[in-house]
Design an enzyme around this catalytic site. Structure first.
Site, PDB file in Angstrom:
ATOM      1  N   ASP A   1       0.836  -1.204   0.000  1.00 13.33           N
ATOM      2  CA  ASP A   1       0.000   0.000   0.000  1.00 13.33           C
ATOM      3  C   ASP A   1       0.872   1.256   0.000  1.00 13.33           C
ATOM      4  O   ASP A   1       1.903   1.303   0.681  1.00 13.33           O
ATOM      5  CB  ASP A   1      -0.892  -0.013   1.245  1.00 13.33           C
TER       6      ASP A   1
ATOM      7  N   ARG B   1       0.211   7.398  -3.166  1.00 20.22           N
ATOM      8  CA  ARG B   1       0.550   8.516  -2.270  1.00 20.22           C
ATOM      9  C   ARG B   1       2.024   8.885  -2.386  1.00 20.22           C
ATOM     10  O   ARG B   1       2.384  10.057  -2.349  1.00 20.22           O
ATOM     11  CB  ARG B   1       0.199   8.146  -0.829  1.00 20.22           C
TER      12      ARG B   1
ATOM     13  N   HIS C   1       3.865   2.966  -8.834  1.00 18.18           N
ATOM     14  CA  HIS C   1       3.847   1.522  -9.058  1.00 18.18           C
ATOM     15  C   HIS C   1       5.189   1.040  -9.615  1.00 18.18           C
ATOM     16  O   HIS C   1       5.686  -0.017  -9.221  1.00 18.18           O
ATOM     17  CB  HIS C   1       2.718   1.146 -10.011  1.00 18.18           C
TER      18      HIS C   1
ATOM     19  N   LEU D   1      12.727 -20.076  -2.992  1.00 19.68           N
ATOM     20  CA  LEU D   1      11.633 -19.215  -2.534  1.00 19.68           C
ATOM     21  C   LEU D   1      10.493 -19.289  -3.540  1.00 19.68           C
ATOM     22  O   LEU D   1      10.729 -19.327  -4.750  1.00 19.68           O
ATOM     23  CB  LEU D   1      12.112 -17.766  -2.402  1.00 19.68           C
TER      24      LEU D   1
ATOM     25  N   ARG E   1      -5.997  -2.696   7.773  1.00 21.73           N
ATOM     26  CA  ARG E   1      -7.106  -3.548   7.358  1.00 21.73           C
ATOM     27  C   ARG E   1      -6.597  -4.539   6.321  1.00 21.73           C
ATOM     28  O   ARG E   1      -5.579  -4.313   5.673  1.00 21.73           O
ATOM     29  CB  ARG E   1      -8.263  -2.721   6.795  1.00 21.73           C
TER      30      ARG E   1
END
Length: 237
Positions: free
Chosen positions: A16, A20, A33, A127, A190
């Site tokens: 997230d 911003r 991004h 991984l 959240r």
């Protein structure tokens, strides 16, 4: 940095703050991004260094289709470019890529790139990097319930055979361990429809840092916090 045990086997990350981050710098949201790809690389390096076996990145949710068309298109182009650009390094590092979510909504071009990176990295053993694309936990559960309902309707599954294990086996993550640690950057606290079933006993960590600023040191810090948690799974010790 040396990390104290225990080490989570599976870390899931809600990336997230890209938009911003870009807006704070007077840039287009799409540039956030692009910058966030470096944080994915950093997280992979830190995960491997610390012995984490799975890292899941919440890269594109079903709700993200509601974003401006130009931003969605930029994300799709970035995804395809990243497959081309990142695959050689992932192969050298022994990273296997898995995609979860409903990929049928993507264009044939994007689906082709997703199939390509999965195939090209299938031999990776150090991984597993999981990309959650066009993913939402409720949609995943809907698809799982439909699958079980079809089996019941066909007479191959009795209602009393629908156990927690049977439901888990019908999810996109059927052959993966549940996440031990869920990280969401940018300070938001959240899950946003991410791995709801699988995160039932996960630890949560909500750093204030925006995703493009999430470095290897930030990943290490998350593991340090995790190592101090007392995980009892509802039991007394």
């Amino acid at each position: 940095m040396s990390i104290a045990k225990p080490i989570p086997q599976h870390v899931a990350i809600i990336m997230d703050g890209n938009g911003r981050w870009a807006e704070q710098r007077g840039k287009e949201r799409s540039e956030g991004h692009v910058a966030g790809v470096a944080s994915i690389r950093a997280s992979i390096r830190a995960a491997q260094r610390n012995g984490v076996r799975y890292v899941t990145f919440y890269a594109f949710s079903t709700e993200n289709w509601g974003r401006p068309a130009a931003e969605v298109e930029a994300l799709m182009e970035l995804l395809c470019y990243s497959v081309i650009n990142e695959t050689p390094d992932l192969q050298r590092q022994g990273v296997r890529v898995r995609v979860i979510g409903e990929r049928a909504r993507f264009s044939e071009k994007v689906q082709g790139f997703l199939n390509r990176i999965e195939a090209d990295t299938a031999a990776g053993e150090t991984l597993t990097m999981v990309l959650a694309l066009n993913y939402s936990s409720r949609d995943e559960l809907r698809r799982a319930v439909q699958r079980l309902a079809r089996e019941a309707a066909a007479g191959t599954l009795r209602p009393d055979e629908i156990t927690e294990a049977r439901i888990a086996a019908a999810l996109d993550t059927a052959d993966m361990p549940d996440p031990d640690l869920v990280i969401r950057t940018s300070g938001e606290q959240r899950l946003s429809n991410f791995l709801l079933w699988q995160s039932a006993y996960a630890e949560f960590y909500f750093p204030e840092v925006l995703w493009p600023d999430f470095t290897e040191e930030e990943f290490d810090r998350a593991l340090e916090v995790y190592a101090r948690r007392d995980r009892r799974f509802g039991r007394l010790k």
